[in-house]
Design an enzyme around this catalytic site. Structure first.
Site, PDB file in Angstrom:
ATOM      1  N   PRO A  24       0.741  -1.221  -0.009  1.00  6.63           N
ATOM      2  CA  PRO A  24       0.134   0.028   0.058  1.00  6.63           C
ATOM      3  C   PRO A  24       0.802   1.333   0.011  1.00  6.63           C
ATOM      4  O   PRO A  24       1.999   1.485   0.545  1.00  6.63           O
ATOM      5  CB  PRO A  24      -0.720  -0.056   1.438  1.00  6.63           C
ATOM      6  CG  PRO A  24      -0.883  -1.634   1.453  1.00  6.63           C
ATOM      7  CD  PRO A  24       0.648  -2.069   1.128  1.00  6.63           C
ATOM      8  N   CYS A  25       0.538   2.240  -1.061  1.00  2.00           N
ATOM      9  CA  CYS A  25       1.338   3.497  -1.157  1.00  2.00           C
ATOM     10  C   CYS A  25       0.878   4.633  -0.738  1.00  2.00           C
ATOM     11  O   CYS A  25       1.724   5.834  -1.191  1.00  2.00           O
ATOM     12  CB  CYS A  25       1.599   3.371  -2.609  1.00  2.00           C
ATOM     13  SG  CYS A  25       0.286   3.405  -3.854  1.00  2.00           S
ATOM     14  N   PRO A  26      -0.185   4.948   0.020  1.00  5.34           N
ATOM     15  CA  PRO A  26      -0.486   6.200   0.385  1.00  5.34           C
ATOM     16  C   PRO A  26       0.413   6.991   1.193  1.00  5.34           C
ATOM     17  O   PRO A  26       0.732   8.590   0.828  1.00  5.34           O
ATOM     18  CB  PRO A  26      -1.768   6.171   1.318  1.00  5.34           C
ATOM     19  CG  PRO A  26      -2.159   4.812   1.196  1.00  5.34           C
ATOM     20  CD  PRO A  26      -1.169   4.013   0.468  1.00  5.34           C
ATOM     21  N   PHE A  34       3.625   7.074   0.578  1.00  9.78           N
ATOM     22  CA  PHE A  34       4.648   7.522  -0.187  1.00  9.78           C
ATOM     23  C   PHE A  34       4.147   8.488  -1.338  1.00  9.78           C
ATOM     24  O   PHE A  34       5.119   9.080  -2.113  1.00  9.78           O
ATOM     25  CB  PHE A  34       5.569   6.442  -0.757  1.00  9.78           C
ATOM     26  CG  PHE A  34       6.060   5.445   0.279  1.00  9.78           C
ATOM     27  CD1 PHE A  34       7.026   6.048   1.052  1.00  9.78           C
ATOM     28  CD2 PHE A  34       5.612   4.337   0.333  1.00  9.78           C
ATOM     29  CE1 PHE A  34       7.631   5.088   2.101  1.00  9.78           C
ATOM     30  CE2 PHE A  34       6.254   3.330   1.308  1.00  9.78           C
ATOM     31  CZ  PHE A  34       7.187   3.833   2.314  1.00  9.78           C
TER      32      PHE A  34
END
EC number: 2.1.1.37
Length: 376
Positions: A94-96, A98
């Site tokens: 999951p990337c939120p 970054f």
């Protein structure tokens, strides 16, 4: 033969690319139950085989240190390797944390920590190869880049040689502007004899051996994104036809994919949020300049298909938001791919926005498959 263990599976867009490229799915792991249910549903509809070792509905943390499924995974990897199969881990944590437009908490955020956990799982279980996918913020933001470089250093110390690349999914033929960082690694023992001294010392795979852009990318980045023929904006006219401008790359347009996937007759055609206001009718076709209520242009590609944080994408020529069927088309899924009718609208759009565009997943998987055949 090569098998993959998929982590952060979501509804399986990345996995589907690997499956269609000839990889076997050993097991999948997804924390959010509705996403895993959607994965199972789509595979059943598409008559695809179930994973050899099944589905794991849990956190990836259960596969590291003394987690509940550590011994199972260790045994499964060893079994396949004993059968002379190449074993790969694939995943996009999951990337939120970054993302430039997200929480920006980095590796200290709740989701950001999962990138470290995924790398720890690779180091602990030692698959033959792996794929790591994430947002460009991990690559381009200074403090996030330092964390990313540490992950790479740890993987090299664990015996992997690496290659990474910043790609835009439009290069593979997906109709959207979506940047992603991709990192691939393979155990040194599989390629040491084919690396020159400089590559061995740097623990990097040279482009001559692993080329991210050839032959599976269809478009040059600037050719696709900056073609001068792309239209800008036009007054919103409900249900009015509009001819395609000259010079447009038709296969990268919203309208092409709507037609390709027959979105009006798709099982998810009626899955869209009902409008609560008429104000969005004032938004011109192609006006994607605002943070929310972006109206797509039928003869242009879409911004990144991200439907959280109040970002709303409007249909080019209908007075409504996109349907799940249309969002799946923008993510370049095959038209036979569908989400279960029982899935909530929020979960449908979240899993769609989280996924890797299918044609990009397929292109990356074919690139890896080519490489594995080359080194054998």
């Amino acid at each position: 033969m090569a098998s993959i263990f998929s982590f952060f599976t979501g509804s399986g867009f990345l996995d589907l690319g690997f499956e269609k490229a000839g990889f076997h799915t050993a097991a999948v792991n997804e924390f959010h139950g509705p996403f895993l249910d959607a994965y199972k549903h789509s595979r059943k509809v598409m008559s695809l085989d179930e994973p050899k070792f099944g589905h794991y509905h849990c956190s990836i943390e259960e596969f590291i240190d003394q987690g509940e499924h550590v011994e199972e995974l260790k045994t499964q990897v060893a079994q396949l390797q004993s059968e002379r199969e190449m074993v790969g881990f694939i995943g996009g944590p999951p990337c939120p944390d970054f993302s430039v437009g997200g929480k920006n908490k980095g590796h200290e955020g709740e989701n950001g920590r999962l990138s470290r956990t995924y790398v720890d799982a690779i180091i602990q279980h030692k698959p033959d190869f792996f794929l790591f996918e994430n947002v460009k913020g991990l690559w381009r933001t200074k403090r996030h880049r330092e964390f990313y470089e540490q992950l790479k250093s740890d993987l090299r110390d664990a015996g992997y040689v690496l290659t990474d690349h910043l790609v835009n999914c439009i290069q593979y033929g997906a109709p959207q502007d979506r940047d992603r960082i991709l990192m691939f690694g393979i155990k040194n023992e599989h390629v040491a004899s084919q690396l020159d001294a400089q590559s061995l010392e740097a623990k990097c795979i040279p482009v001559e051996l692993f080329n991210w852009e050839k032959p599976h990318m269809k478009f040059d980045r600037d050719e696709a994104l900056k073609a001068p023929a792309w239209p800008t904006t036009a007054p919103f006219n409900e249900s009015v036809e509009s001819p395609m401008p000259e010079g447009v790359i038709r296969s990268l347009t919203i309208e092409h994919w709507f037609e390709e996937n027959d979105v009006l007759n798709h099982p998810n055609a009626d899955a869209f949020f009902k409008p609560k206001s008429d104000k969005f009718k004032l938004v011109e076709e192609g006006d994607t300049s605002k943070k929310s209520f972006k109206r797509l242009h039928r003869w242009r590609y879409s911004p990144t298909a991200a439907y959280g944080n109040n970002e709303v994408h409007l249909h080019p020529y209908e007075a409504r938001r996109l349907s799940a069927a249309e969002a799946l088309a923008i993510q370049s899924l095959p038209k036979e791919f569908e989400l279960p009718a029982t899935m909530t609208l929020s979960d449908k759009f979240k899993t769609i926005g989280n996924g890797v565009p299918y044609v990009a997943a397929l292109g990356v998987a074919n690139t890896i498959q080519d490489f594995l055949h080359r080194i054998r």
